[in-house]
Design an enzyme around this catalytic site. Structure first.
Site, PDB file in Angstrom:
ATOM      1  N   SER A   1     101.740   0.537  60.666  1.00  0.00           N
ATOM      2  CA  SER A   1     100.683  -0.144  61.398  1.00  0.00           C
ATOM      3  C   SER A   1     100.845   0.224  62.868  1.00  0.00           C
ATOM      4  CB  SER A   1     100.770  -1.655  61.145  1.00  0.00           C
ATOM      5  OG  SER A   1      99.640  -2.319  61.665  1.00  0.00           O
TER       6      SER A   1
ATOM      7  N   HIS B   1      97.277   0.941  58.718  1.00  0.00           N
ATOM      8  CA  HIS B   1      96.277  -0.053  59.110  1.00  0.00           C
ATOM      9  C   HIS B   1      95.368   0.543  60.183  1.00  0.00           C
ATOM     10  CE1 HIS B   1      99.263  -3.500  57.990  1.00  0.00           C
ATOM     11  NE2 HIS B   1      98.760  -2.891  56.937  1.00  0.00           N
TER      12      HIS B   1
ATOM     13  N   ASP C   1     103.230  -6.886  56.309  1.00  0.00           N
ATOM     14  CA  ASP C   1     102.724  -6.041  55.232  1.00  0.00           C
ATOM     15  C   ASP C   1     103.715  -4.913  54.951  1.00  0.00           C
ATOM     16  OD1 ASP C   1     100.902  -5.225  53.296  1.00  0.00           O
ATOM     17  OD2 ASP C   1      99.780  -3.966  54.688  1.00  0.00           O
TER      18      ASP C   1
END
Length: 190
Positions: free
Chosen positions: A16, A43, A136
């Site tokens: 991310s 992401h 995540d």
């Protein structure tokens, strides 16, 4: 850790905030012929165009493909999960997309993809978690480990945003802590 495992069929890399630079450095250094698939789950904004694919292809010695629904899997390719879809593995030959609810505020979710990949690839995969600002990927890494896959985590001290790798190091029985400069070297040894 000995990394010259010739049984690896998939390296799934999740990241991310702060992970793009690590991915770019890795891509510049990987060898031209890979006997496995590299999958990137990063992401990004819901309506991102394919600029990530274009950017990575400029530096990659192998073909970079943004996944569409029912994409067939081929070794010696780098696949990118598209923005705003979860990526699932139907089997070792086929990937599909899903637009169900976000997980950890993310779609694509690293956890969703890592879990799906672990069910299909088991001990023949490596999950790699890079820099990021939410949790995540941590559950996904645990699932990979439970299915006898390998777990690599970016050294939190080298991460631009250390939240994801720090939580993973604290919670997961990992196989390797990687520094960004060494990721391609480990991959090339496989």
């Amino acid at each position: 850790m000995k990394t010259n495992n010739t049984n690896i069929e998939l390296i799934a890399i999740g990241g991310s905030a702060g992970s793009l630079q690590v991915i770019l450095e890795m891509i510049k250094k990987i060898k031209e012929k890979l006997d496995f698939v590299i999958l990137l789950v990063v992401h990004r904004k819901a309506h991102s165009n394919n600029i990530l694919q274009t950017l990575l292809q400029q530096f990659s010695p192998v073909e970079v493909i943004e996944i569409e629904d029912k994409t067939e899997i081929q070794s010696n390719k780098i696949y990118i999960a598209p923005a705003d879809y979860h990526l699932l593995f139907e089997n070792k030959n086929l990937m599909s997309l899903d637009s169900s609810e976000k997980m950890n505020y993310s779609r694509p979710s690293i956890d969703v993809t890592f879990k799906s990949a672990a069910e299909v690839y088991g001990e023949k995969m490596i999950g790699v978690l890079l820099s990021g600002a939410n949790a995540d990927g941590v559950e996904g890494l645990a699932y990979i480990k439970k299915n006898n896959g390998k777990v690599w985590i970016q050294d939190p001290e080298t991460a631009e945003v250390d939240y994801m790798p720090k939580h993973a190091v604290e919670e997961i029985d990992f196989d390797l802590i990687i520094k960004p400069d060494n990721l391609a070297d480990y991959i090339n040894q496989l």
